[in-house]
Design a protein around this motif. Structure first.
Motif, short mmCIF file in Angstrom:
data_model
loop_
_atom_site.label_atom_id
_atom_site.label_comp_id
_atom_site.label_asym_id
_atom_site.label_seq_id
_atom_site.Cartn_x
_atom_site.Cartn_y
_atom_site.Cartn_z
N ASN A 273 11.48 -17.69 13.19
CA ASN A 273 11.41 -17.61 14.65
C ASN A 273 10.02 -18.07 15.12
O ASN A 273 9.01 -17.49 14.73
CB ASN A 273 11.67 -16.15 15.06
CG ASN A 273 11.75 -15.97 16.56
OD1 ASN A 273 11.01 -16.62 17.30
ND2 ASN A 273 12.63 -15.09 17.01
N PRO A 274 9.97 -19.13 15.96
CA PRO A 274 8.68 -19.73 16.32
C PRO A 274 7.79 -18.80 17.16
O PRO A 274 6.58 -19.02 17.24
CB PRO A 274 9.06 -20.98 17.12
CG PRO A 274 10.46 -20.74 17.58
CD PRO A 274 11.11 -19.86 16.57
N ASP A 275 8.37 -17.76 17.78
CA ASP A 275 7.55 -16.84 18.59
C ASP A 275 6.92 -15.73 17.76
O ASP A 275 6.12 -14.94 18.27
CB ASP A 275 8.42 -16.20 19.69
CG ASP A 275 8.92 -17.25 20.67
OD1 ASP A 275 8.19 -18.23 20.91
OD2 ASP A 275 10.06 -17.09 21.16
N VAL A 276 7.30 -15.67 16.50
CA VAL A 276 6.75 -14.62 15.63
C VAL A 276 5.49 -15.14 14.94
O VAL A 276 5.50 -16.24 14.37
CB VAL A 276 7.78 -14.19 14.56
CG1 VAL A 276 7.14 -13.29 13.51
CG2 VAL A 276 8.97 -13.49 15.21
N ILE A 277 4.42 -14.35 15.03
CA ILE A 277 3.23 -14.67 14.22
C ILE A 277 3.30 -13.81 12.97
O ILE A 277 3.29 -12.58 13.03
CB ILE A 277 1.92 -14.38 14.99
CG1 ILE A 277 1.90 -15.18 16.30
CG2 ILE A 277 0.71 -14.73 14.13
CD1 ILE A 277 0.66 -14.93 17.14
N LYS A 278 3.39 -14.50 11.83
CA LYS A 278 3.48 -13.77 10.56
C LYS A 278 2.06 -13.45 10.07
O LYS A 278 1.10 -14.06 10.52
CB LYS A 278 4.22 -14.64 9.53
CG LYS A 278 5.71 -14.76 9.85
CD LYS A 278 6.45 -15.59 8.83
CE LYS A 278 6.33 -17.08 9.13
NZ LYS A 278 7.20 -17.90 8.26
N PRO A 279 1.95 -12.49 9.13
CA PRO A 279 0.60 -12.16 8.64
C PRO A 279 -0.06 -13.37 7.98
O PRO A 279 0.60 -14.12 7.28
CB PRO A 279 0.84 -11.06 7.60
CG PRO A 279 2.26 -10.66 7.71
CD PRO A 279 3.00 -11.70 8.47
N GLN A 280 -1.32 -13.55 8.26
CA GLN A 280 -2.07 -14.63 7.62
C GLN A 280 -2.92 -13.99 6.54
O GLN A 280 -3.77 -13.20 6.86
CB GLN A 280 -2.99 -15.30 8.63
CG GLN A 280 -2.48 -15.17 10.05
CD GLN A 280 -2.44 -16.47 10.76
OE1 GLN A 280 -3.36 -17.26 10.68
NE2 GLN A 280 -1.35 -16.71 11.45
N TYR A 281 -2.63 -14.32 5.31
CA TYR A 281 -3.38 -13.66 4.25
C TYR A 281 -4.13 -14.68 3.42
O TYR A 281 -3.78 -15.85 3.37
CB TYR A 281 -2.48 -12.78 3.40
CG TYR A 281 -1.33 -13.51 2.76
CD1 TYR A 281 -0.15 -13.72 3.46
CD2 TYR A 281 -1.41 -13.99 1.46
CE1 TYR A 281 0.91 -14.39 2.89
CE2 TYR A 281 -0.36 -14.65 0.88
CZ TYR A 281 0.78 -14.86 1.60
OH TYR A 281 1.83 -15.52 1.02
N PRO A 282 -5.20 -14.22 2.77
CA PRO A 282 -6.08 -15.14 2.05
C PRO A 282 -5.41 -15.71 0.81
O PRO A 282 -4.47 -15.12 0.28
CB PRO A 282 -7.26 -14.27 1.66
CG PRO A 282 -6.72 -12.89 1.62
CD PRO A 282 -5.61 -12.83 2.61
N SER A 283 -5.91 -16.85 0.38
CA SER A 283 -5.29 -17.52 -0.76
C SER A 283 -5.35 -16.65 -2.02
O SER A 283 -4.46 -16.70 -2.84
CB SER A 283 -6.00 -18.84 -1.02
OG SER A 283 -7.38 -18.61 -1.11
N HIS A 284 -6.40 -15.85 -2.14
CA HIS A 284 -6.48 -14.95 -3.30
C HIS A 284 -5.51 -13.82 -3.06
O HIS A 284 -5.85 -12.77 -2.52
CB HIS A 284 -7.91 -14.42 -3.47
CG HIS A 284 -8.07 -13.70 -4.77
ND1 HIS A 284 -7.64 -12.41 -4.96
CD2 HIS A 284 -8.59 -14.10 -5.94
CE1 HIS A 284 -7.90 -12.05 -6.20
NE2 HIS A 284 -8.48 -13.05 -6.81
N SER A 285 -4.29 -14.01 -3.52
CA SER A 285 -3.22 -13.12 -3.08
C SER A 285 -3.39 -11.69 -3.58
O SER A 285 -2.83 -10.77 -3.02
CB SER A 285 -1.88 -13.67 -3.53
OG SER A 285 -1.84 -13.76 -4.93
#
Ligand SMILES: *Cc1c(COP(=O)(O)O)cnc(C)c1O
Length: 375
Positions: A273-285
């Protein structure tokens, strides 16, 4: 209705082992200050790579005992300022103000949800900062922390949500485990946390033996030995039963974290869904253990209702930032020096989806409902 978290499901795999451990404690006749707590503290210290672990009654008490111990040691004084992120569980603020210290609310960063180290409301009276690894994501900035410590400012981690997370860079002790990064850390084993007790429990972690010994005494009536009360202490002990039960669960920490990471990755790939901002997490998972999976939507309340109508329970962590809570209106120990616009805005947009012990099928259903919302 799919519940937000079903603790019966969470604990099902530990049931036989925990019932065995409980039987051992109940039959032992030793319920306080015994071998189970001692064993659990050793395991915890080893796991986190710290010198000291003190088992205590709750996460709130862990924070409170750290602050009180620093006061006893002359490192903190009445009215000193302690910086706390505005979007956290209320316990972080309560610990500070209960101890006669001033809670200075700081804004959070829009992508990490954690303290914005570049905008800390520092003053000449700042003596400590409490970074909260919110939702299970460690936020650690080596350069900022170094600058703070050069000014003599204590770094106390609120690690209640981030047990098992690893920072992308080393903390002040050279280790990377959340909970071992700063001067001291508070852990909570509230039942819904990633490692939950069967009741309340918490722990203090530190490499500072003097601090640990002071915390231990304060938690046990201020007594270095029976009937000698050096300090006006409290009764904030971890009990033998909870320690024994936690010892059964602790070895599964990395498995628990990994299962949550997989669930988060699945949500990431399925929510479109384009209106949802998903969590942005760092590359070091490894730096995220996904205590919560939190999305943002401009019509959050409607989305939450839509999910509920489709049989999915969600939560909001947290709907009201701490500085806006009724208990802090005109409170003499609350300070809000700058604007807290990000915290206030996000409080109206964030929504936590079920992440603990949900199946792939359930995640597919939840994502598809979200994708249908105003599609
Ligand atoms: C759960 C929690 C606490 C308090 O832990 P309790 O064991 O419930 O007292 C403190 N801080 C944060 C960020 C928490 O999520």
């Amino acid at each position: 209705m799919l519940p937000f978290q079903d603790l019966k499901k969470t604990n099902a795999r530990f049931m036989d082992a925990c019932i065995g451990a409980a039987g051992r404690v109940l039959r032992s006749g030793r319920y306080i200050n015994g071998p189970e707590v001692e064993h659990f503290e050793k395991e915890m210290a080893a796991k986190f790579g710290v010198r000291d672990c003190v088992g205590v009654s709750t996460g709130l008490d862990a924070l409170r005992l750290i602050l009180l111990a620093y006061k006893e040691l002359g490192r903190l004084h009445d009215g000193d300022e302690v910086i706390v992120p505005a979007n956290t569980f209320i316990a972080t603020f309560l610990a500070v103000t209960h101890c006669g210290l001033k809670a200075v609310a700081a804004d959070i960063d829009e992508t990490t949800f954690c303290l914005d180290f570049d905008r800390l409301p520092l003053s000449g009276n700042t003596r400590a900062v409490i970074p909260v690894h919110l939702y299970g994501r460690v936020y650690w900035d080596v350069e900022s922390v170094k600058r703070l410590r050069d000014r003599g400012i204590l770094i106390i981690e609120d690690c209640a949500q981030a047990i098992g997370a690893e920072a992308p860079e080393s903390g002040i002790n050279g280790t990377r485990q959340a909970g071992s990064l700063g001067d001291a850390a508070a852990i909570s084993f509230y039942p819904a946390k990633n490692i939950g007790a069967f009741g309340d429990a918490g722990a203090v972690l530190t490499n500072d033996d003097e601090l640990a010994s002071r915390v231990r005494m304060l938690a046990n009536y201020g007594a270095p030995e029976k009937y000698v009360h050096e300090f006006c202490g409290f009764n904030c002990r971890l009990d033998e039963l909870q320690a024994a039960l936690l010892s059964e669960k602790l070895p599964y920490l990395s498995e628990i974290s990994e299962a949550r990471r997989q669930n988060a990755a699945l949500y990431d790939s399925l929510i479109t869904n384009p209106d949802v901002i998903k969590p942005q997490y760092p590359s070091h998972s490894l730096s995220h253990v996904w205590h919560q999976y939190v999305i943002r939507h401009p019509r959050r309340d409607e989305l939450r209702e839509f999910l509920r109508a489709n049989g999915i329970a969600t939560e909001i962590h947290y709907p009201v930032p701490c500085h806006k809570q009724p208990c802090y209106s005109n409170h003499p120990l609350l300070k809000t020096p700058g604007d807290l616009l990000t915290s206030e805005k996000l409080a109206g947009e964030i929504l936590s989806l079920p992440i603990a012990d949900v199946s792939e099928e359930e995640i597919r259903i939840i994502a598809s409902i979200i994708n249908q919302f105003y599609a």
